[in-house]
Design a protein around this motif. Sequence first.
Motif, mmCIF file in Angstrom:
data_model
loop_
_atom_site.group_PDB
_atom_site.id
_atom_site.type_symbol
_atom_site.label_atom_id
_atom_site.label_comp_id
_atom_site.label_asym_id
_atom_site.label_seq_id
_atom_site.Cartn_x
_atom_site.Cartn_y
_atom_site.Cartn_z
ATOM 1 N N TRP A 255 -8.796 3.173 -1.256
ATOM 2 C CA TRP A 255 -7.884 2.125 -1.713
ATOM 3 C C TRP A 255 -8.648 0.916 -2.239
ATOM 4 N N LEU A 397 -0.055 5.759 -0.424
ATOM 5 C CA LEU A 397 -0.262 4.326 -0.250
ATOM 6 C C LEU A 397 -0.865 4.072 1.124
ATOM 7 N N LYS A 610 0.550 -4.531 -4.116
ATOM 8 C CA LYS A 610 1.282 -3.908 -5.220
ATOM 9 C C LYS A 610 1.946 -4.925 -6.134
#
Length: 673
Positions: A255, A397, A610
Amino acid sequence: MSQATLLPLPPVESRKHISTAIPAWFPPFLREAVNGLTQNGGKINFAFSRGEQQVMRRRRPIPVSQWAEKYRMVEMSAIPGRWHNLFTPYLVGIMDTMAHPGVETAIVCKSPQTGGSEAGHNFVGYCIDRSPGPVMYVYPDELTARENAKDRIIPMIQASPRLREYMTGYGDDASSLRINLMHMPIYLGWSGSVSRLGNKPIRVLILDELDKYKDPKNEATSEALAEMRVTTWRRRGRSHVMKVSTPTTPEGAIWRAFTEEAQGRLDYWVRCPHCGMYQLMQFERITWPGKDTDAEPDAEAVLAQRLATYPCEHCGTVWDDNDRDRAVRGGEWRERDSGLDLPSYLASARPTKVGFHIPAWISFFVSLSDVARQALKYTQTGNTDELKKLQNQYKALPWVVEHAARSEDAILTLCDDRPRGKVPGFVDGKPRVSMLLSSVDTQQSHFRYVIRAFGFGDQEESWLVQSGVAETLSAIDEIMWGTRYLDVDGREYMVRACMMDAMGGRTAEIYRYAVRHRGRVYPWQGVQSMTQPYTPTPQEYYPGQKGEKLRIPGGINLWRCDTTFFKDDLSGKLSINPNDPGAFHLHSNEKRELEEYAREMCAEAYDDQKHAWVNQHQRANHYWDCEVMCKALAYILNVRNTRPPVAEKKRKTVDAVRGGAQGISGMIGNYRS
C-alpha cells in the motif's frame, strides 16, 4: 534450412584475380574448393546451424500479452492449457506496461484469485524468449519459494515448447533454488535471508506477496535488499521490478508502494455490454434481494443461488456474472488523477513506476455473490475479522481501525422542539422558510425519504420536517405532492421539488415517475469525483434488457452529482452549533423517531488515503444519502440566492395601515355617540 549459392566463377584466365580476392580467413579446404571450381558452373552449398539461425534471426517485436497467448502453457489452474487473455483482460495492460520503455517498476495491489502472480510468470517467460537476463523471484519464506519453483516456474518452462528449448537437459540445472537455462539463470529467494537476497546482479525482480515479508535483523528491509540487486541493470535502463501483493494495513509495503512510490495509480474501468458506457465498479453498488433490510437472506444462500447483481450506473441494466465478465472484457485502465487511458498516460507522463489496483469483483474467478456473501457474513455476525477479510481480500484495500468522526448523540443534539411534520414558523413577523425540498433513496423493495425546509440566503439554514419509509411510488406521491405541511401558525407549505435516486436497480421506473412529474422530480446519479459539482445528462431512452430501446417522451435529464463535494458540505453543516447561523436542525425526538436516522447519519467517514467518503463497516446509510441529495438539489435550485418576498412585506404594511385607520374611525364614532 537456409541455403546460399555462389554464381559460377569467371573463365580460368581470370581465376588468378579471383583467388587473390578470397578472404584470408577461409579455411584451407574451402580455399582449395573455391580455386578448383570449373568454368561450367560449380556451386558451393552451405546451411546455417540451428544456433546460428537463432543468433542471426531478427524477430518481429511482440507485446508480452500476445506472447503469453502464443507460447504460455498453464498447468496448475482451474483452466489448464494455453493461456488466454480472455479470462483476465485486465492483466493485458499490466504485462505490456512491464515491458514498456522507461517503466522500471509495476506495483500490483490486488485481491487473491485475480491473476497478479501469473502476470509475473508471463513476463518472465517473455524475457526468457525475447529479452534474456538474470531473474529473481522473492517469496515470504523458503518453503513457499521451493514450492513455487517446483509447482509453477519449472512446469511453466517445461510445458511450453518455446521455453523448453532453452533448458540444458541437466537435472541439476532445474533445482528449486536456481534454474539454469542455456542463456540465463533464474534465482529463488525469500525474505529474511540476507544471503539469498544479496551478491547477485539481477535484471528482472519479482516480489510476490510483498506484505508477508519478514525483515532480517540489523539489516535493511527484505524489499530494499532485493531491489539493490537491479542497480547495475537500472543504470542501463534495462531493469524490471514487479511488486505484487494483497494489502494488509496502510503501513504495509504494497500500500505504501501503491500510494507513495507509484507516480500514477490506475483503476480498471469496465464497459457496460448494454449501453457501452465506461464506469468504475464500486462495492456499494453490488446488490442482492433484501439488502439493508430485515429480510436479508442467509450469506451462504446468496452464493449458492447466485443472487447478487450489479446495476449499470448509466443505463440501470442489472448485470449478472456473465454481464459483468462481458463488461470487464471491454474495459480499460485509466489513471486516477488525469483520467487518461493507459497508453495515453504512458506516452504523456512517461512514468518509471506505475501502480495498478485490482478488486475482486472484476475477476472472472470471483462471483458477485462471493463478494455479497462476505459482506453478509460480517453484517449477520458482527465479527470484525469478517470485515477485515472483506476489506483486504475483496476490496484490495488496507484494514484501518476507524474512529467515528460523528456520534449518534452529537446528531441528536441538533433536535429542536417542533413535532414531526411541522415547518418552522415566522420570527418577529418574518418568514424563515424559502422552500421545502425532498429526496428519495431507492431500494429494491421500498423507498427512504427526507423532507427538509431551507431558509433564505447564503447561510443555508435548514430544518428536518419529516423522514421515513414508503413502500410504493403511490405512497411517495401522497407524501410529496398530496400533503400540505403546516407551520406552528397554520401556514401551508408544499414540497417544491424532489431529488430521486435513479441508480438503485429501478432506473426505468424512476424515469417514468420523473416524466409524470416533470419539473418537480430530478433523477439522481452520484459520482465520487467530478470536475464540477453537478451536470445534467440528457437521457433519450429508457434502459432496456439486451439492447432493447424505448424512447422517453420529450427526454429527461439525469443529474450526475459529485458526492464528495456535497458530502463535504453536509459534514460541515453537521458541525455547526444549533444556535448559530446556518445550522442544520432536526425536529424533536420525543417518540425516539430519530434513532435510526442518527445511526445512518454516522455510517460514513472521510478516508484521507482515498480522498473520498467510505462506509467502512457497511452500515445502512440511506438517510445520509437522502440528506446529500437534498444538499445537491438546494445547490441546483440556487436556494442560497433566495430572499424573502417583497410582496409579503408590502401586504403586511397595507394591513397595518388599514388596521390603524379602522381604529381611528372607531374612536370618532364613540366620541360622537
